[in-house]
Every structure is written in structure tokens, then in C-alpha cells.
Design an enzyme around this catalytic site. Structure first.
Site, PDB file in Angstrom:
ATOM      1  N   GLY A 239       0.823  -1.204   0.000  1.00  0.00           N
ATOM      2  CA  GLY A 239       0.000   0.000   0.000  1.00  0.00           C
ATOM      3  C   GLY A 239       0.856   1.253   0.000  1.00  0.00           C
ATOM      4  CB  ALA A 240       1.915   3.636   1.583  1.00  0.00           C
ATOM      5  CG  MET A 241       8.509   1.943   2.280  1.00  0.00           C
ATOM      6  SD  MET A 241       8.415   0.670   3.574  1.00  0.00           S
ATOM      7  CE  MET A 241       9.791   1.168   4.600  1.00  0.00           C
ATOM      8  CG  ASN A 243      10.822   4.788   1.868  1.00  0.00           C
ATOM      9  OD1 ASN A 243      11.192   3.658   2.142  1.00  0.00           O
ATOM     10  ND2 ASN A 243       9.971   5.040   0.894  1.00  0.00           N
ATOM     11  CG  HIS A 275       0.140   2.649   8.781  1.00  0.00           C
ATOM     12  ND1 HIS A 275      -0.241   1.726   9.733  1.00  0.00           N
ATOM     13  CD2 HIS A 275       1.304   2.179   8.250  1.00  0.00           C
ATOM     14  CE1 HIS A 275       0.648   0.747   9.770  1.00  0.00           C
ATOM     15  NE2 HIS A 275       1.592   0.994   8.872  1.00  0.00           N
ATOM     16  CD  GLU A 276       2.865   3.537   5.279  1.00  0.00           C
ATOM     17  OE1 GLU A 276       3.939   3.362   5.886  1.00  0.00           O
ATOM     18  OE2 GLU A 276       2.066   2.604   5.020  1.00  0.00           O
ATOM     19  CG  HIS A 279       5.505   3.290  10.145  1.00  0.00           C
ATOM     20  ND1 HIS A 279       5.631   2.376  11.169  1.00  0.00           N
ATOM     21  CD2 HIS A 279       4.816   2.648   9.163  1.00  0.00           C
ATOM     22  CE1 HIS A 279       5.042   1.231  10.815  1.00  0.00           C
ATOM     23  NE2 HIS A 279       4.526   1.368   9.609  1.00  0.00           N
TER      24      HIS A 279
HETATM   25  N1  BES Z   1       6.158  -0.794   6.215  1.00  0.00           N
HETATM   26  C1  BES Z   1       4.950  -1.089   5.516  1.00  0.00           C
HETATM   27  C2  BES Z   1       5.153  -1.325   4.060  1.00  0.00           C
HETATM   28  C3  BES Z   1       5.846  -2.607   3.705  1.00  0.00           C
HETATM   29  C4  BES Z   1       5.286  -3.792   3.986  1.00  0.00           C
HETATM   30  C5  BES Z   1       7.038  -2.636   3.058  1.00  0.00           C
HETATM   31  C6  BES Z   1       5.919  -4.967   3.628  1.00  0.00           C
HETATM   32  C7  BES Z   1       7.663  -3.797   2.729  1.00  0.00           C
HETATM   33  C8  BES Z   1       7.109  -4.979   2.992  1.00  0.00           C
HETATM   34  C9  BES Z   1       3.923   0.024   5.667  1.00  0.00           C
HETATM   35  O1  BES Z   1       4.076   0.815   6.780  1.00  0.00           O
HETATM   36  C10 BES Z   1       2.594  -0.635   5.786  1.00  0.00           C
HETATM   37  O2  BES Z   1       2.357  -1.258   6.777  1.00  0.00           O
HETATM   38  N2  BES Z   1       1.748  -0.506   4.769  1.00  0.00           N
HETATM   39  C11 BES Z   1       0.477  -1.168   4.716  1.00  0.00           C
HETATM   40  C12 BES Z   1      -0.672  -0.216   4.886  1.00  0.00           C
HETATM   41  C13 BES Z   1      -0.982   0.075   6.307  1.00  0.00           C
HETATM   42  C14 BES Z   1      -2.083   1.110   6.427  1.00  0.00           C
HETATM   43  C15 BES Z   1      -1.367  -1.138   7.105  1.00  0.00           C
HETATM   44  C16 BES Z   1       0.408  -1.799   3.353  1.00  0.00           C
HETATM   45  O3  BES Z   1       1.216  -1.438   2.503  1.00  0.00           O
HETATM   46  O4  BES Z   1      -0.439  -2.637   3.132  1.00  0.00           O
HETATM   47 ZN    ZN Z   2       3.301   0.009   8.551  1.00  0.00          ZN
END
Ligand code: BES
Ligand code: ZN
Length: 814
Positions: A239-241, A243, A275-276, A279
Site C-alpha cells: 500500500g505504502a512505505m 521511508n 499510518h506511514e 511510523h
Molecule cells: N512498512 C509497511 C510497508 C511494507 C510492507 C514494506 C511490507 C515492505 C514490505 C507500511 O508501513 C505498511 O504497513 N503498509 C500497509 C498499509 C498500512 C495502512 C497497514 C500496506 O502497505 O499494506
Molecule cells: Zn506500517
């Protein structure tokens, strides 16, 4: 297999790293300069699909051993400088991990182990260092983490692990704003998107500013750089990251306007931006010691984004939605072969542990702890955590310790939630005599597991529906007996209000009691839970449907009082929910049929009432706020009943001025309307949105929910699938496998999915492994389906597979 017990702290330190990127579509050169000290005479760095060009130690070429996954060399005990040159091919990177290109834009995804696909490095979260980055290339936009020193040169003052590194280079449009932090610093906010899409960023920007303010007021957390950037790309595995200072998003969680985003999309954007952003403290300032601690950042940050959305919207409705997701995603995962604890003890592929268990159950464990120790101790514990561990890579154990210290009590029993997999079952019975009620509780766990602490909020209602009182009790042994006195009449219990404990409850309640709770409980969560429990009784235990249908009519009548809530109350359990309730020997055709019979009966009884209400429920000019969205969701729930009873929703569809209503009407017609209308509206929707990837994906999802294997195969041959895109693929094939049980759970469905997994695994292992999760419940299917699934998986396992897919298939077959 990587094991928690094998953890060893690194024997070296990296004082700083300087990265130079000479960008080229097929041959990007990365020069990494590491300033280090080491306590060990050998140094091993991680690598993955890298071409090593040179290694220099203190300015001179040095002997080294390079393997496909590592670089090893001898190093002195005195401080040294290591310069490593590698070459990578971003264009060929279809796995979308490391440096890759999306529509020509260079971007990165380094969590969990993508940085090693950029350069040789100790690619583990407990190695923190400060980064400077110099990017050269002809792209007008050259971004990395931290603050910009000059065009394409960046410095991030906050030490970070490699998984938080990011780079973006391309030609993008930008939307700018500013945020003044609580201490008065002005932060530049920038959202980067494809040219022309700038007007679609307003809601994302607004969500970001509200997130930043909320983190200050709710948690005392202030932002810590001069700039916060978000880049939206269309090819993204997740969904998103988060960084540092440069979040990268799947563009479907950034772009929105009323014509191209539904209310659910708006809510997702708000929640994921938050969420991001959150973090930055829970993940970046304080990170994980190792990947076994993943829930330290993800569970906590999900908890925080849930709280944020609860404050922005309706708290009870948000809770209903979160628990629905918990049950459909996490309880289902925990009930099958992929079950694992919130803190796993071993993994073969870390990518496969970004799960509902680590995320959503992890958030529940924190929520339960808050109930156990109280709001004040919870807030103090978090403050201590932020103070004590800022700048560190730490563990779940040390996180819990902060709460133990401020609450001055042990949380050993509670901590078992982190270690023991499976959903606890609570068996409930009561005895009542002479004004005294005895509540007997028993927790049933897996063989050999020790009791966990289950905080249960319990409401007591008088037989005429008055709320008497509420108490929170904790069951932290196998069995508990709780005595309540001074009742005039036997009270009715509202158990586990707000889903305060993440458990299943076995409490044989009469249809009458469930109907009573559905109309009288003061706790919204439990009021809806009662409707669901009652519906499941009708659908799986042959309870009399007539009184349930009458109750449903009453709910419709009450619904304008709180549209968002009643939209949920009026939504029957899904076919997957029913399958989970049945648990074994599942026949999806029978489930579909039984559910449909009830749906038709409900429509027959209430379509007229629904129609009268539908036309009075006016939503006015579109606004994405929760109250307006609630009205729209109730309108769709009512429209569904009308369409089942023959109402033609074409006009609603055609005249809609927003996607929620248009797509909602389309979905009603696709699921319940006649074939002619369905084909007409689907064709219209396709033509209307063929050029908008994210909306077109919704069309594919709707297709995937209904289509036969053959239809899905045919669509996959079409032009819209020429280029592989994760969103697109998941929209059709992912939805087919997860949300079309009658077609997927057939030999043809299983064989098709395995063929697809094999094909897609070569392109993008994370996507294939994720879609393979659709098999997770195959062991609860009836024969011969179960056997067919097993054989398909076994045949697939004989092929050469990625580590990601192999791990899933192996665990599934075990
Ligand atoms: N850190 C994650 C993204 C991620 C997940 C990167 C797995 C690499 C491998 C990010 O903070 C995250 O948790 N994203 C979720 C959305 C969130 C609202 C639960 C996602 O991408 O589904
Ligand atoms: Zn996350």
C-alpha cells in the site's frame, strides 16, 4: 530458516554512508562509501542480484569473496573506509524490490530486504547510520531522504536502518503546502504525482496535515525534518512505505476526487497517509532490532492509525470495521496452515510475515493492554518508550517493559499473546438465583498453551432493556468465576463489548436474547455483533428465519438515526464469514445458496420499506466526511434490497455524481440484478473509466467476484494485462481467488491459480506469494475439493519457485 534465538548483535559500526547513484535505465552505477569500525577481522555484507564492479579498502583494491548473496572481506581493527561499486538494472527489476522503474520514474522499495538489491550492505534493521546521497541523472526531480543540500544531494541527519532508504527520480508534478509544528517549526509538505494529477492530491494533503496535528495532540510526537515528501507511483507491491522523510505510495492511496474515488477509498487514503506518517516515530525514530520484532512497529502503528481514524470519524463504526477485518483476515489466517504468533520465532522469507497477525492482531494486543493497565498508565508507558528508546533498534519485550514499569505490575501473562498463535475461545455459562448471578468463563487455547489475559467489558441489562452497569473483568487463568449481586431480575449480559478481547465466544444464546441485544444494547459494537450472531445462527444452525426477518425490518426503520452504523448492521455475514463459522467440510455452493435464500426473503419482506427510505435519504452535494459517507452506505444497503426485488438501478447509476453511488449501484446490479441491466451498466462503466487505471481496477474486481475460470483466463489475455501491474493483477486474479469462493474452490479454480502462480512468480515473487494465501483455508473444504487443492499445490511445489512462494506452499502443505 532464520531463527529468533540465533540473533547476534553486529560486531561493527557504520559511522556514515555516502551513496552516489549514476542513474541509467539499464545500468545504474551505485558507489557506496562506508566509514566503519569493526571488532571482527572479517566483514560480510548482504547482496542480491548485484554486479560487483570494484571494492576498495582505505583507497586500495582488496581481496574479497563474492557470492550471489554476499560479499566477504578482511578488515582491520582500526577505523576504515570501504568503497563498493555495483551495477544494477532498474528496468529489468519486475520484482519491485530495490531500485526499479514505474512508468519511467525511478523509485525504491527497500523494506524488508530490498536495499541489498542496490548495494552490498549489512541489510538488517539494527545497523543504523547517517546517509548522504548524491544522485546524477537527467531527470528534473532527484529525491532522497532528509534535507536537500543542493539539486540531487541529500543528507539525512537521523541515523536509520537501510530499509528506510529511498530514492525517487523522474519528471513529476508536485503539490505543496506547509505545516507548523507545535514548537513553531515550519515544515514543507510536498506530494509528487504524475503531471496532470495534482488536483487529485487535495484529500491526501489534508489527511497528512491532520495526521501531523493529531500525533502532536494525542501522542506528543512532533515531526523532525524540514520537509516531508510523498511520492505516488502506480507500480507498488504494497500500500505504502514509510521511508524517512520520503514516503512512497501506491497511487491508489493518494489520488482521489468524487468521480474517481469511493468513500472507502477516501477512508483508506486518510488511514494509510496517517499510518506511514505515524511510523516516523513508531518505526523510524524507534525501529526494530530484527524482523521478528516487526509487530513492534506495525502493530503499534496500526493501533495508532485506528485511533486516528476513530477520532476523525465515528469511533464505534470504525471499531466495527476493524473487527470485521480482524476476523476475516486474521482469524482466517490463524485457523489455517499459515497460522503464526504475533512475534514469530522463525521464518524462511520475511516478506511473508507482513500479515494480518503481525499487523491487526498485533494492534489488538496493544489495545487489550490499554484496557488492562488503564489509559493513564498506557499513556505514561508510551511516553517512557519514546524517551527511553529514541534512536534505537529495539524489541517487543523492552516495549512491554515500559508499561510494566509505569503500571508497576507484571505483564507476563499478557505477553503470551505475542508468543502463542491461535484465536482463544471463551466458553461462557451463567447461573442465576435470588438476585445473584455467577458468570463462568473458560478459555480454550491450543494444546500446551498457557492462559492469556482476556479483558472483557461486560454490560448488564435489565429485562426491559435498561442499562444497569458495566464492568471490565479479566480472565487470566483457564477458568474464572465472577459473581454479581443485587439484581431484581435476571440480567441480560452484553459480553465482550467493543470486542475488548480478541477472542471467539461460545455462549449459547436464544434467538430472543440476540434480538433483544440487537435492539437494546447501549454498546454499538455488540448491538451489531448480536445481529451478526443471529444471522449466523439462521444461516448455519437452522434457526427460524421469520423473527430474524422481522428484526431486520425494525433495523431498517431505525436506520436513519445512524446511517453508517445501520449500513453495517444491515450487511449480512459474507460467504467467507459463514464458511469460517462452519469451520470444516465447507461446501461453498451450499453456503451461497443458503445465504441467497435469506437475502431474497429479506428483500421480499422489506424492499418496499427500503425504497421509501432510500428516496428520503438525501445526501446533498458530495463531501467525503464520515456522516455523508454513512448516508451513502446506507443508501446502497437499501438499494440492494430494492434491486433484488426487481428495481432497475440504471438511473441511480447514471445520475450519480460520485463514484460511491455509481459503483455501489453497479455492484448491486452485478450481484443481484438481471443480466441485461448488468451487461449494459458494466459496458458503460468500462467505457467511462478505461483510461483511469484505479477505477478500471474496480471494474476488474467486480468481474473477479463473479467470473468463471474461463472468463478470468480470457480477460488475462486482453490488452489491459499486457504489462504486469500488481494492482491490476490483484484486482482480477487476487479477488477471484479470495472473493469468488464458488468458482475458485473447484479443481479448475485451483489448477488455474497454480498455473498463474507459477507464471507470475517469475515476474514478481511478492505478488505470487501474496495471492497464494488464497489457499490458506483449503484444509477446511469438503472433499473432493480439499484433495484437488492439495494435488494442485503439490504439483506446484515440484517446480522451481521463488523463496517467497516456496515458503508459502511448503507451510501450506505441511
Ligand atoms: N512498512 C509497511 C510497508 C511494507 C510492507 C514494506 C511490507 C515492505 C514490505 C507500511 O508501513 C505498511 O504497513 N503498509 C500497509 C498499509 C498500512 C495502512 C497497514 C500496506 O502497505 O499494506
Ligand atoms: Zn506500517
Amino acid at each position: 530458516m532464520i531463527k529468533l534465538e540465533d540473533y547476534k548483535a553486529p560486531e561493527f559500526k557504520i559511522a556514515s554512508v555516502h551513496l552516489e547513484f549514476a542513474l541509467d535505465p539499464e545500468a545504474t552505477i551505485v558507489t557506496s562509501t562506508l566509514k566503519m569500525v569493526s571488532d571482527s577481522s572479517t566483514l560480510t555484507l548482504d547482496g542480491d542480484e548485484l554486479v560487483l564492479l570494484s571494492v576498495e579498502l582505505n583507497g586500495k583494491p582488496v581481496d574479497h569473496v563474492v557470492t550471489p548473496t554476499s560479499l566477504t572481506l578482511n578488515v582491520p581493527f582500526t577505523p576504515f573506509t570501504l568503497v563498493i561499486k555495483t551495477q544494477i538494472n532498474p528496468t529489468a527489476n519486475t520484482a519491485l524490490s530495490g531500485l526499479y522503474r514505474s512508468n519511467g520514474t525511478y523509485c525504491t522499495q527497500c523494506e524488508a530486504e530490498g536495499f541489498r538489491r542496490i548495494t552490498f550492505f549489512p541489510d538488517r534493521p539494527d545497523v543504523l547510520t547517517t546517509y548522504t546521497v548524491k544522485i546524477t541523472g537527467k531527470e528534473p526531480l532527484l529525491l532522497s531522504n532528509g534535507n536537500q543540500l543542493e539539486h540531487g544531494v541529500w543528507h539525512d541527519p537521523h541515523p536509520k536502518p537501510s530499509y528506510l532508504f529511498a530514492l525517487v527520480a523522474g519528471d513529476l508534478g508536485v503539490v505543496k503546502d506547509t505545516f507548523t509544528t507545535m514548537s513553531g517549526r515550519v515544515v514543507a509538505l510536498e506530494i509528487y504525482v504524475e503531471h496532470g494529477k495534482e488536483p487529485l492530491c487535495a484529500y491526501a494533503m489534508d489527511s497528512l496535515k491532520r495526521s501531523m496535528r493529531w500525533d502532536e495532540t494525542a501522542f506528543g510526537r512532533e515531526y523532525d525534518l524540514d520537509v516531508f515528501m510523498i511520492v505516488a507511483v502506480s507500480d507498488f507491491n504494497m500500500g505504502a512505505m514509510e521511508n524517512k522523510g520520503l514516503n512512497i505510495f501506491n497511487d491508489k492511496y493518494v489520488l482521489a476526487n468524487p468521480e474517481t474515488a469511493t468513500d472507502a477509498d477516501y477512508a483508506n487514503i486518510e488511514g494509510i497517509i496517517a499510518h506511514e506518517y505515524f511510523h516516523n516515530w513508531t518505526g523510524n525514530r524507534i525501529t526494530c532490532r530484527d524482523w521478528f520484532q516487526l509487530s513492534l512497529k506495525e502493530g503499534l502503528t496500526v493501533f495508532r492509525d485506528q485511533e486516528f481514524s476513530s477520532d476523525m470519524r465515528s469511533r464505534p463504526v470504525k471499531r466495527i470495521e476493524d473487527v470485521r477485518l480482524l476476523k476475516s483476515a486474521q482469524f482466517a489466517e490463524d485457523a489455517g496452515p499459515l497460522s503464526h504468533p504475533v512475534r514469530p520465532r522463525q521464518y524462511a522469507e520475511i516478506n511473508n510475515f507482513y500479515t494480518a497477525t503481525v499487523y491487526n492482531k498485533g494492534a489488538e494486543v496493544i489495545r487489550m493492554m490499554k484496557v488492562l493497565i488503564g489509559e493513564k498508565a498506557f499513556a505514561d508507558g508510551l511516553d517512557l518508550y519514546f524517551k527511553r528508546h529514541d534512536g534505537q533498534a529495539t524489541t517487543i519485550e523492552l516495549f512491554v517493559k515500559c508499561f510494566e514499569e509505569v503500571a508497576e505490575r507484571s505483564l507476563d501473562i499478557h505477553s503470551r499473546w505475542y508468543e502463542q498463535a491461535g484465536t482463544p475461545l471463551v466458553r461462557v455459562s451463567t447461573e442465576y438465583e435470588g438476585g445473584v448471578l455467577i458468570l463462568h468463563l473458560e478459555q480454550v487455547l491450543r494444546e500446551g498453551h498457557l492462559p492469556q489475559s482476556l479483558p472483557l467489558r461486560v454490560g448488564f441489562l435489565s429485562p426491559n432493556g435498561e442499562e444497569l452497569f458495566e464492568e471490565t473483568i479479566t480472565l487470566d487463568q483457564f477458568k474464572g468465576r465472577f459473581i454479581f449481586e443485587d439484581f431484581k431480575d435476571e440480567p441480560i449480559l452484553s459480553l465482550n463489548r467493543g470486542f475488548s478481547a480478541a477472542v471467539n465466544i461460545d455462549y449459547g444464546r436464544s434467538d430472543q436474547t440476540l434480538a433483544f441485544l440487537a435492539t437494546h444494547d447501549s454498546d454499538d459494537y455488540n448491538r451489531r455483533q448480536a445481529v451478526e450472531t443471529y444471522a449466523l445462527k439462521v444461516l448455519t444452525k437452522g434457526a427460524d428465519a421469520a423473527p430474524f426477518i422481522a428484526l431486520y425490518g425494525k433495523l431498517i426503520e431505525e436506520s436513519p438515526r445512524d446511517p453508517a452504523f445501520y449500513a453495517h448492521a444491515l450487511t449480512l455475514p459474507s460467504e467467507e464469514d459463514i464458511a469460517r463459522e462452519i469451520g470444516a467440510n465447507i461446501n461453498p455452493d451450499a453456503i451461497k445458496q443458503t445465504r441467497n435464500t435469506l437475502v431474497v426473503a429479506l428483500a421480499k419482506a422489506h424492499a418496499e420499506r427500503a425504497s421509501a427510505l432510500f428516496h428520503t435519504l438525501q445526501t446533498g452535494a458530495f463531501s467525503p466526511d464520515a456522516a455523508s459517507a454513512g448516508k451513502r452506505s446506507l443508501r446502497i444497503a437499501l438499494l440492494r434490497l430494492m434491486v433484488i426485488e426487481g428495481f432497475d438501478a440504471s438511473e441511480i447509476y447514471m445520475n450519480a455524481d460520485n463514484l460511491t453511488e455509481r459503483f455501489g449501484a453497479l455492484a448491486c446490479v452485478v450481484h443481484h440484478g438481471n443480466v441485461a441491466t448488468r451487461d449494459k451498466l458494466m459496458a458503460d462503466f468500462q467505457a467511462r473509466f478505461e483510461d483511469n487505471a484505479n477505477v478500471f481496477d474496480k471494474y476488474l474486481s467486480l468481474t473477479g467476484m463473479k467470473a468463471s475460470v474461463l472468463e478470468v483466463k480470457t480477460m488475462l489475455q486482453g490488452a489491459v494485462f499486457t504489462k504486469f501491474n500488481p494492482n491490476r493483477y490483484r484486482a482480477l486474479v487476487g479477488v477471484f481467488a479470495m472473493s469468488n469462493p464458488t468458482q475458485f474452490h473447484t479443481k479448475a479454480g485451483y489448477d488455474f491459480l497454480c498455473e498463474e502462480l507459477l507464471r507470475v512468480d517469475k515476474i514478481n515473487p511478492q505478488v505470487s506469494a501474496r495471492v497464494a494465501n488464497a489457499f490458506r483455508s483449503y484444509k477446511s473444504m469438503e472433499e473432493p475439493r480439499k484433495l484437488a487443492a492439495h494435488e494442485a499445490l503439490l504439483a506446484l511445489s515440484k517446480h522451481e519457485l521463488s523463496n517467497d512462494l516456496k515458503d508459502i506452499i511448503t507451510r501450506m502443505l505441511a
